[in-house]
Design a protein around this motif. Structure first.
Motif, PDB file in Angstrom:
ATOM      1  N   LEU A  47       0.840  -1.198   0.000  1.00  0.00           N
ATOM      2  CA  LEU A  47       0.000   0.000   0.000  1.00  0.00           C
ATOM      3  C   LEU A  47       0.879   1.252   0.000  1.00  0.00           C
ATOM      4  CD1 LEU A  47      -2.937   1.039   0.121  1.00  0.00           C
ATOM      5  CD2 LEU A  47      -2.764   0.926   2.612  1.00  0.00           C
ATOM      6  N   PHE A  48       1.925   1.240   0.831  1.00  0.00           N
ATOM      7  CA  PHE A  48       2.853   2.374   0.853  1.00  0.00           C
ATOM      8  C   PHE A  48       3.499   2.558  -0.515  1.00  0.00           C
ATOM      9  CE2 PHE A  48       7.149   3.956   0.909  1.00  0.00           C
ATOM     10  CZ  PHE A  48       6.962   5.214   1.467  1.00  0.00           C
ATOM     11  N   TRP A  49       4.012   1.470  -1.101  1.00  0.00           N
ATOM     12  CA  TRP A  49       4.727   1.597  -2.368  1.00  0.00           C
ATOM     13  C   TRP A  49       3.793   1.984  -3.510  1.00  0.00           C
ATOM     14  CZ3 TRP A  49       9.328   3.012  -2.097  1.00  0.00           C
ATOM     15  CH2 TRP A  49      10.151   2.568  -1.064  1.00  0.00           C
ATOM     16  N   ARG A  50       2.531   1.575  -3.434  1.00  0.00           N
ATOM     17  CA  ARG A  50       1.575   2.046  -4.439  1.00  0.00           C
ATOM     18  C   ARG A  50       1.377   3.552  -4.277  1.00  0.00           C
ATOM     19  NH1 ARG A  50      -4.590  -0.008  -4.824  1.00  0.00           N
ATOM     20  NH2 ARG A  50      -4.756   1.361  -3.021  1.00  0.00           N
ATOM     21  N   GLY A  51       1.242   4.013  -3.033  1.00  0.00           N
ATOM     22  CA  GLY A  51       1.138   5.451  -2.790  1.00  0.00           C
ATOM     23  C   GLY A  51       2.351   6.192  -3.324  1.00  0.00           C
ATOM     24  N   PHE A  52       3.524   5.617  -3.112  1.00  0.00           N
ATOM     25  CA  PHE A  52       4.763   6.218  -3.605  1.00  0.00           C
ATOM     26  C   PHE A  52       4.744   6.306  -5.128  1.00  0.00           C
ATOM     27  CE2 PHE A  52       9.266   6.313  -4.684  1.00  0.00           C
ATOM     28  CZ  PHE A  52       9.760   7.229  -3.766  1.00  0.00           C
ATOM     29  N   ALA A  53       4.269   5.235  -5.780  1.00  0.00           N
ATOM     30  CA  ALA A  53       4.180   5.237  -7.251  1.00  0.00           C
ATOM     31  C   ALA A  53       3.168   6.276  -7.726  1.00  0.00           C
ATOM     32  CB  ALA A  53       3.804   3.841  -7.751  1.00  0.00           C
ATOM     33  N   TYR A  54       2.012   6.345  -7.053  1.00  0.00           N
ATOM     34  CA  TYR A  54       1.042   7.385  -7.398  1.00  0.00           C
ATOM     35  C   TYR A  54       1.669   8.776  -7.228  1.00  0.00           C
ATOM     36  CZ  TYR A  54      -3.315   4.669  -7.896  1.00  0.00           C
ATOM     37  OH  TYR A  54      -4.321   3.840  -8.329  1.00  0.00           O
ATOM     38  N   ALA A  55       2.451   8.958  -6.178  1.00  0.00           N
ATOM     39  CA  ALA A  55       3.106  10.253  -5.955  1.00  0.00           C
ATOM     40  C   ALA A  55       4.061  10.578  -7.096  1.00  0.00           C
ATOM     41  CB  ALA A  55       3.851  10.246  -4.616  1.00  0.00           C
ATOM     42  N   ARG A  56       4.758   9.570  -7.597  1.00  0.00           N
ATOM     43  CA  ARG A  56       5.656   9.772  -8.741  1.00  0.00           C
ATOM     44  C   ARG A  56       4.875  10.226  -9.969  1.00  0.00           C
ATOM     45  NH1 ARG A  56      11.410   8.305  -9.011  1.00  0.00           N
ATOM     46  NH2 ARG A  56      11.860   7.665  -6.902  1.00  0.00           N
ATOM     47  N   VAL A  57       3.762   9.575 -10.221  1.00  0.00           N
ATOM     48  CA  VAL A  57       2.918   9.961 -11.360  1.00  0.00           C
ATOM     49  C   VAL A  57       2.357  11.363 -11.129  1.00  0.00           C
ATOM     50  CG1 VAL A  57       0.799   9.431 -12.634  1.00  0.00           C
ATOM     51  CG2 VAL A  57       2.358   7.577 -11.980  1.00  0.00           C
ATOM     52  N   GLY A  58       1.894  11.630  -9.909  1.00  0.00           N
ATOM     53  CA  GLY A  58       1.320  12.939  -9.578  1.00  0.00           C
ATOM     54  C   GLY A  58       2.306  14.073  -9.693  1.00  0.00           C
ATOM     55  N   ASP A  59       3.591  13.761  -9.533  1.00  0.00           N
ATOM     56  CA  ASP A  59       4.632  14.778  -9.638  1.00  0.00           C
ATOM     57  C   ASP A  59       4.763  15.307 -11.055  1.00  0.00           C
ATOM     58  OD1 ASP A  59       6.606  16.408  -8.532  1.00  0.00           O
ATOM     59  OD2 ASP A  59       8.196  14.954  -8.937  1.00  0.00           O
ATOM     60  N   THR A  60       4.209  14.594 -12.020  1.00  0.00           N
ATOM     61  CA  THR A  60       4.302  15.005 -13.422  1.00  0.00           C
ATOM     62  C   THR A  60       3.060  15.757 -13.890  1.00  0.00           C
ATOM     63  OG1 THR A  60       3.347  12.955 -14.270  1.00  0.00           O
ATOM     64  CG2 THR A  60       5.737  12.995 -13.951  1.00  0.00           C
ATOM     65  N   TRP A  61       2.179  16.126 -12.980  1.00  0.00           N
ATOM     66  CA  TRP A  61       0.905  16.730 -13.393  1.00  0.00           C
ATOM     67  C   TRP A  61       1.087  18.060 -14.122  1.00  0.00           C
ATOM     68  CZ3 TRP A  61      -1.304  21.333 -11.890  1.00  0.00           C
ATOM     69  CH2 TRP A  61      -0.743  21.975 -10.789  1.00  0.00           C
ATOM     70  N   ALA A  62       2.180  18.760 -13.872  1.00  0.00           N
ATOM     71  CA  ALA A  62       2.379  20.039 -14.567  1.00  0.00           C
ATOM     72  C   ALA A  62       2.524  19.826 -16.076  1.00  0.00           C
ATOM     73  CB  ALA A  62       3.597  20.761 -14.011  1.00  0.00           C
ATOM     74  N   SER A  63       3.118  18.702 -16.463  1.00  0.00           N
ATOM     75  CA  SER A  63       3.271  18.422 -17.888  1.00  0.00           C
ATOM     76  C   SER A  63       2.090  17.640 -18.454  1.00  0.00           C
ATOM     77  CB  SER A  63       4.569  17.654 -18.139  1.00  0.00           C
ATOM     78  OG  SER A  63       4.529  16.416 -17.466  1.00  0.00           O
ATOM     79  N   ASP A  64       1.307  17.031 -17.588  1.00  0.00           N
ATOM     80  CA  ASP A  64       0.133  16.272 -18.041  1.00  0.00           C
ATOM     81  C   ASP A  64      -0.920  16.342 -16.944  1.00  0.00           C
ATOM     82  OD1 ASP A  64      -1.778  14.531 -18.965  1.00  0.00           O
ATOM     83  OD2 ASP A  64      -0.358  12.962 -19.513  1.00  0.00           O
ATOM     84  N   VAL A  65      -1.870  17.239 -17.113  1.00  0.00           N
ATOM     85  CA  VAL A  65      -2.860  17.515 -16.075  1.00  0.00           C
ATOM     86  C   VAL A  65      -3.670  16.267 -15.695  1.00  0.00           C
ATOM     87  CG1 VAL A  65      -4.776  18.291 -17.528  1.00  0.00           C
ATOM     88  CG2 VAL A  65      -4.428  19.320 -15.276  1.00  0.00           C
ATOM     89  N   ARG A  66      -3.712  15.276 -16.583  1.00  0.00           N
ATOM     90  CA  ARG A  66      -4.433  14.036 -16.265  1.00  0.00           C
ATOM     91  C   ARG A  66      -3.805  13.319 -15.076  1.00  0.00           C
ATOM     92  NH1 ARG A  66      -3.880  11.503 -22.025  1.00  0.00           N
ATOM     93  NH2 ARG A  66      -1.871  12.389 -21.562  1.00  0.00           N
ATOM     94  N   ASN A  67      -2.552  13.601 -14.795  1.00  0.00           N
ATOM     95  CA  ASN A  67      -1.855  12.943 -13.691  1.00  0.00           C
ATOM     96  C   ASN A  67      -2.116  13.606 -12.342  1.00  0.00           C
ATOM     97  OD1 ASN A  67      -0.797  11.138 -15.506  1.00  0.00           O
ATOM     98  ND2 ASN A  67       1.112  12.249 -15.758  1.00  0.00           N
ATOM     99  N   TYR A  68      -2.834  14.720 -12.330  1.00  0.00           N
ATOM    100  CA  TYR A  68      -3.099  15.438 -11.083  1.00  0.00           C
ATOM    101  C   TYR A  68      -3.835  14.558 -10.074  1.00  0.00           C
ATOM    102  CZ  TYR A  68      -4.490  19.269  -8.008  1.00  0.00           C
ATOM    103  OH  TYR A  68      -4.662  20.085  -6.927  1.00  0.00           O
ATOM    104  N   GLN A  69      -4.796  13.773 -10.530  1.00  0.00           N
ATOM    105  CA  GLN A  69      -5.589  12.914  -9.642  1.00  0.00           C
ATOM    106  C   GLN A  69      -4.721  11.908  -8.901  1.00  0.00           C
ATOM    107  OE1 GLN A  69      -8.715  13.254  -8.715  1.00  0.00           O
ATOM    108  NE2 GLN A  69      -8.566  11.471  -7.383  1.00  0.00           N
ATOM    109  N   ALA A  70      -3.593  11.538  -9.470  1.00  0.00           N
ATOM    110  CA  ALA A  70      -2.702  10.571  -8.819  1.00  0.00           C
ATOM    111  C   ALA A  70      -2.232  11.080  -7.460  1.00  0.00           C
ATOM    112  CB  ALA A  70      -1.507  10.260  -9.719  1.00  0.00           C
ATOM    113  N   ASN A  71      -2.135  12.404  -7.302  1.00  0.00           N
ATOM    114  CA  ASN A  71      -1.752  12.965  -6.003  1.00  0.00           C
ATOM    115  C   ASN A  71      -2.760  12.573  -4.924  1.00  0.00           C
ATOM    116  OD1 ASN A  71       0.670  14.608  -6.584  1.00  0.00           O
ATOM    117  ND2 ASN A  71      -0.716  15.648  -7.975  1.00  0.00           N
ATOM    118  N   PHE A  72      -4.033  12.606  -5.261  1.00  0.00           N
ATOM    119  CA  PHE A  72      -5.075  12.263  -4.288  1.00  0.00           C
ATOM    120  C   PHE A  72      -5.095  10.763  -4.001  1.00  0.00           C
ATOM    121  CE2 PHE A  72      -6.219  16.294  -6.125  1.00  0.00           C
ATOM    122  CZ  PHE A  72      -6.469  17.042  -4.986  1.00  0.00           C
TER     123      PHE A  72
END
Length: 195
Positions: free
Chosen positions: A34-59
């Motif tokens: 669960l932690f590592w999935r959150g970490f992976a989502y955080a990695r994807v969410g970190d790219t939201w500035a270049s791809d707004v679709r990735n913003y939800q990954a932060n949540f």
């Protein structure tokens, strides 16, 4: 496949989400996956500035880290989940939540550079400039890595210049920044503006 190995590699974060989810579905008490999935989502969410679709990954990351914390994990995992959640709260401009997480992190592990930076940036964004300066001062005194020292000095110089109108203090920080990174032309422009 190894959930952690995939999650720690930025280029395989999306694959990590799939693998970690499969592991969680097999064992709902698997807080490490669960932690590592959150970490992976955080990695994807970190790219939201270049791809707004990735913003939800932060949540999604915040939700996973919150679930990890709710499971009363061992202290190391709790500190990692809380620290990552605090970083994401700052990233998505949930500054009050970032501040609360940073304060809790400091209660758990003491005044680490990361916790102080998160708290300083949250306080800065919330207009609590004196508190932010105190955190940046502590970071600078801890003699952190060059990039962290640069960030603390830069943040503090902006508060001194823009919010506090203490131009001599801002100039001192700009000069320290120039000594760290003499090849950055905008620092010389900033210095000239303050003189």
């Amino acid at each position: 496949e190894d959930c952690k190995a995939l999650a720690t590699n930025k280029s395989t974060a999306s694959e990590a989400i799939r693998v970690c989810t499969a592991q969680i579905e097999k064992n709902s008490a698997d807080t490490e996956s669960l932690f590592w999935r959150g970490f992976a989502y955080a990695r994807v969410g970190d790219t939201w500035a270049s791809d707004v679709r990735n913003y939800q990954a932060n949540f999604e990351a915040i939700a996973d880290f919150t679930r990890v914390l709710a499971s009363n994990p061992e202290e190391v995992l709790a500190v990692l989940a809380l620290g990552n959640r605090a970083v994401i709260h700052n990233r998505i401009r949930y500054f009050r939540e970032a501040l609360a997480d940073a304060n809790r992190l400091i209660q758990m592990e003491g005044e680490s550079v990361l916790a102080l930076m998160i708290r300083g940036e949250a306080n800065d964004a919330l207009g609590s400039y004196d508190e932010a300066i105190m955190d940046y001062n502590k970071i600078i005194q801890m003699n952190p890595r060059k990039d962290t020292l640069y960030r603390a000095l830069q943040n503090r110089s902006l508060i001194y210049e823009i919010a506090k109108k203490k131009f001599d203090f801002a100039l001192t920080d700009i000069e320290a920044l120039i000594s760290l990174e003499p090849s950055r032309p905008f620092l010389y422009e900033q210095k000239a503006k303050l003189l």
